[in-house]
Motif scaffolding. Structure first.
Motif, PDB file in Angstrom:
ATOM      1  N   ALA A  75      -5.018  -8.710   8.456  1.00 12.65           N
ATOM      2  CA  ALA A  75      -4.313  -9.195   9.646  1.00 12.65           C
ATOM      3  C   ALA A  75      -3.342 -10.311   9.296  1.00 12.65           C
ATOM      4  O   ALA A  75      -2.218 -10.367   9.816  1.00 12.65           O
ATOM      5  CB  ALA A  75      -5.320  -9.669  10.698  1.00 12.65           C
ATOM      6  N   PHE A  76      -3.741 -11.229   8.408  1.00 13.28           N
ATOM      7  CA  PHE A  76      -2.853 -12.317   8.010  1.00 13.28           C
ATOM      8  C   PHE A  76      -1.670 -11.800   7.195  1.00 13.28           C
ATOM      9  O   PHE A  76      -0.576 -12.356   7.257  1.00 13.28           O
ATOM     10  CB  PHE A  76      -3.622 -13.360   7.215  1.00 13.28           C
ATOM     11  N   ALA A  77      -1.889 -10.714   6.434  1.00 13.12           N
ATOM     12  CA  ALA A  77      -0.773 -10.133   5.685  1.00 13.12           C
ATOM     13  C   ALA A  77       0.246  -9.519   6.639  1.00 13.12           C
ATOM     14  O   ALA A  77       1.460  -9.617   6.433  1.00 13.12           O
ATOM     15  CB  ALA A  77      -1.288  -9.086   4.704  1.00 13.12           C
ATOM     16  N   VAL A  78      -0.229  -8.903   7.702  1.00 10.27           N
ATOM     17  CA  VAL A  78       0.664  -8.244   8.653  1.00 10.27           C
ATOM     18  C   VAL A  78       1.400  -9.250   9.530  1.00 10.27           C
ATOM     19  O   VAL A  78       2.611  -9.133   9.753  1.00 10.27           O
ATOM     20  CB  VAL A  78      -0.132  -7.251   9.535  1.00 10.27           C
ATOM     21  N   PHE A  79       0.698 -10.284  10.000  1.00  6.24           N
ATOM     22  CA  PHE A  79       1.275 -11.150  11.021  1.00  6.24           C
ATOM     23  C   PHE A  79       1.606 -12.566  10.562  1.00  6.24           C
ATOM     24  O   PHE A  79       2.367 -13.253  11.249  1.00  6.24           O
ATOM     25  CB  PHE A  79       0.320 -11.243  12.220  1.00  6.24           C
ATOM     26  N   SER A  80       1.062 -13.016   9.445  1.00  8.34           N
ATOM     27  CA  SER A  80       1.235 -14.415   9.068  1.00  8.34           C
ATOM     28  C   SER A  80       1.846 -14.643   7.700  1.00  8.34           C
ATOM     29  O   SER A  80       1.830 -15.761   7.194  1.00  8.34           O
ATOM     30  CB  SER A  80      -0.120 -15.144   9.145  1.00  8.34           C
ATOM     31  N   GLY A  81       2.337 -13.587   7.082  1.00  9.56           N
ATOM     32  CA  GLY A  81       3.028 -13.758   5.818  1.00  9.56           C
ATOM     33  C   GLY A  81       2.141 -13.901   4.603  1.00  9.56           C
ATOM     34  O   GLY A  81       2.615 -14.296   3.521  1.00  9.56           O
ATOM     35  N   PHE A  82       0.845 -13.621   4.729  1.00  2.00           N
ATOM     36  CA  PHE A  82      -0.014 -13.663   3.548  1.00  2.00           C
ATOM     37  C   PHE A  82       0.474 -12.612   2.553  1.00  2.00           C
ATOM     38  O   PHE A  82       0.762 -11.483   2.934  1.00  2.00           O
ATOM     39  CB  PHE A  82      -1.466 -13.393   3.936  1.00  2.00           C
ATOM     40  N   PRO A  83       0.599 -12.954   1.261  1.00  2.00           N
ATOM     41  CA  PRO A  83       1.199 -12.035   0.290  1.00  2.00           C
ATOM     42  C   PRO A  83       0.435 -10.718   0.147  1.00  2.00           C
ATOM     43  O   PRO A  83      -0.778 -10.718  -0.115  1.00  2.00           O
ATOM     44  CB  PRO A  83       1.139 -12.827  -1.024  1.00  2.00           C
ATOM     45  N   TRP A  84       1.136  -9.619   0.296  1.00  2.00           N
ATOM     46  CA  TRP A  84       0.483  -8.307   0.188  1.00  2.00           C
ATOM     47  C   TRP A  84      -0.087  -8.069  -1.204  1.00  2.00           C
ATOM     48  O   TRP A  84      -1.090  -7.358  -1.349  1.00  2.00           O
ATOM     49  CB  TRP A  84       1.475  -7.203   0.544  1.00  2.00           C
ATOM     50  N   ARG A  85       0.507  -8.672  -2.220  1.00  2.00           N
ATOM     51  CA  ARG A  85      -0.003  -8.472  -3.575  1.00  2.00           C
ATOM     52  C   ARG A  85      -1.404  -9.051  -3.759  1.00  2.00           C
ATOM     53  O   ARG A  85      -2.122  -8.676  -4.689  1.00  2.00           O
ATOM     54  CB  ARG A  85       0.946  -9.101  -4.598  1.00  2.00           C
ATOM     55  N   LYS A  86      -1.800  -9.939  -2.859  1.00  2.00           N
ATOM     56  CA  LYS A  86      -3.130 -10.543  -2.949  1.00  2.00           C
ATOM     57  C   LYS A  86      -4.170  -9.821  -2.102  1.00  2.00           C
ATOM     58  O   LYS A  86      -5.368 -10.091  -2.234  1.00  2.00           O
ATOM     59  CB  LYS A  86      -3.086 -12.016  -2.516  1.00  2.00           C
ATOM     60  N   VAL A  87      -3.741  -8.922  -1.246  1.00  2.00           N
ATOM     61  CA  VAL A  87      -4.662  -8.300  -0.299  1.00  2.00           C
ATOM     62  C   VAL A  87      -5.752  -7.510  -1.025  1.00  2.00           C
ATOM     63  O   VAL A  87      -6.957  -7.697  -0.767  1.00  2.00           O
ATOM     64  CB  VAL A  87      -3.905  -7.404   0.688  1.00  2.00           C
ATOM     65  N   GLY A  88      -5.361  -6.628  -1.931  1.00  2.00           N
ATOM     66  CA  GLY A  88      -6.343  -5.822  -2.659  1.00  2.00           C
ATOM     67  C   GLY A  88      -7.327  -6.669  -3.458  1.00  2.00           C
ATOM     68  O   GLY A  88      -8.550  -6.482  -3.348  1.00  2.00           O
ATOM     69  N   PRO A  89      -6.841  -7.617  -4.287  1.00  2.00           N
ATOM     70  CA  PRO A  89      -7.768  -8.473  -5.028  1.00  2.00           C
ATOM     71  C   PRO A  89      -8.683  -9.300  -4.134  1.00  2.00           C
ATOM     72  O   PRO A  89      -9.866  -9.483  -4.448  1.00  2.00           O
ATOM     73  CB  PRO A  89      -6.824  -9.360  -5.846  1.00  2.00           C
TER      74      PRO A  89
END
Length: 270
Positions: A75-89
């Protein structure tokens, strides 16, 4: 090397989620293995999960933001700019933390589990993973799935409200406490249909741990229907709905002249 390294972030998510599960799965193990109610009840389960969230976020919040939940990370990646490259790890670290914690609970409670459920049936599978109706027939897969969407939407909507620096958030470092109370409230109000997993790592990690330690039906519900996907997909959808609703119905109208939004990926707890 910076003390606040990427490895540190992943380590924080691992141990933060591990703390969450040690308290959460641990309290369920205590209650289930003492069926006479002498070692707790639903309220003690709800409070221990909330305490686990509080302590898990305090452990991880400074380094990683204390997501300890894939639904939060996505949710933070979609709406708050959390880096997508960090989502999987991040998700991998969270799931591994939950898995290791569940293995610890499985070993520590092995004797008591063997005493009350030597065949490792659905009766004690509840210790590790959620089930529709908490193992009692009558709740459909559809209802459980919708329940997980609603419960996680509530969680993310309120988490976003608590951590937004423009929305009168809790003072000092009390946000983890408030978020823990949110989880307690969800457990007390939304635990009947599907056990309020509201966290894919919380359910999948312990479910995998139970499967490799003797629970052959770990991926199924009490009717033999494939169920493990419900507390994974439901919370992800619900988290996106909850965070999206806050973003479009509340955050866009908050004042911007007297505060700076909380940095994504640092001080944003679960």
């Amino acid at each position: 090397m910076s003390k606040n390294s990427y490895v540190g972030e992943l380590s924080a998510e691992f141990f933060g989620t591990m703390i969450l599960i040690l308290f959460g799965v641990g309290v369920v193990a205590q209650v289930v293995t003492a069926p006479d109610g002498s070692m707790g009840d639903h309220d003690s389960i709800a409070w221990a999960w909330g305490i686990g969230v509080i302590l898990g976020v305090y452990v991880s919040g400074r380094l990683s933001g204390g997501h300890i939940n894939p639904a939060v990370t996505i949710a933070f990646a979609v709406f708050s700019g959390f880096p997508w490259r960090k989502v999987g790890p991040y998700i991998l670290a969270q799931t591994l933390g939950a898995f290791v914690a569940a293995l610890i609970v499985r070993v520590v409670y092995a004797d008591l589990i063997a005493k009350v459920d030597p065949e490792h049936t659905i009766d004690s599978q509840l210790i590790f993973s959620t089930l529709p109706g908490n193992g009692v027939e009558g709740v459909s897969i559809g209802t459980a799935f919708f329940d997980q969407i609603v419960g996680t939407a509530i969680l993310l909507f309120l988490v976003c409200a608590v951590v937004n620096a423009r929305n009168n958030p809790p003072l000092s470092n009390l946000a983890p406490v408030v978020i823990g109370l949110i989880v307690v409230g969800i457990g007390m109000a939304w635990g009947g249909n599907a056990g309020y997993a509201i966290n894919p790592a919380r359910d999948f990690g312990p479910r995998l741990a139970s499967f490799i330690t003797g629970y052959e039906t770990a991926w199924l519900d009490q009717t033999g229907t494939l169920y493990f996907w419900v507390p994974i997909i439901g919370p992800i959808i619900g988290g996106l709905i909850g965070a999206g609703l806050f973003q479009f119905l509340v955050a866009r109208y908050l004042p911007t002249d007297d505060a700076t939004p909380t940095p994504v990926g640092r001080d944003i707890p679960q």
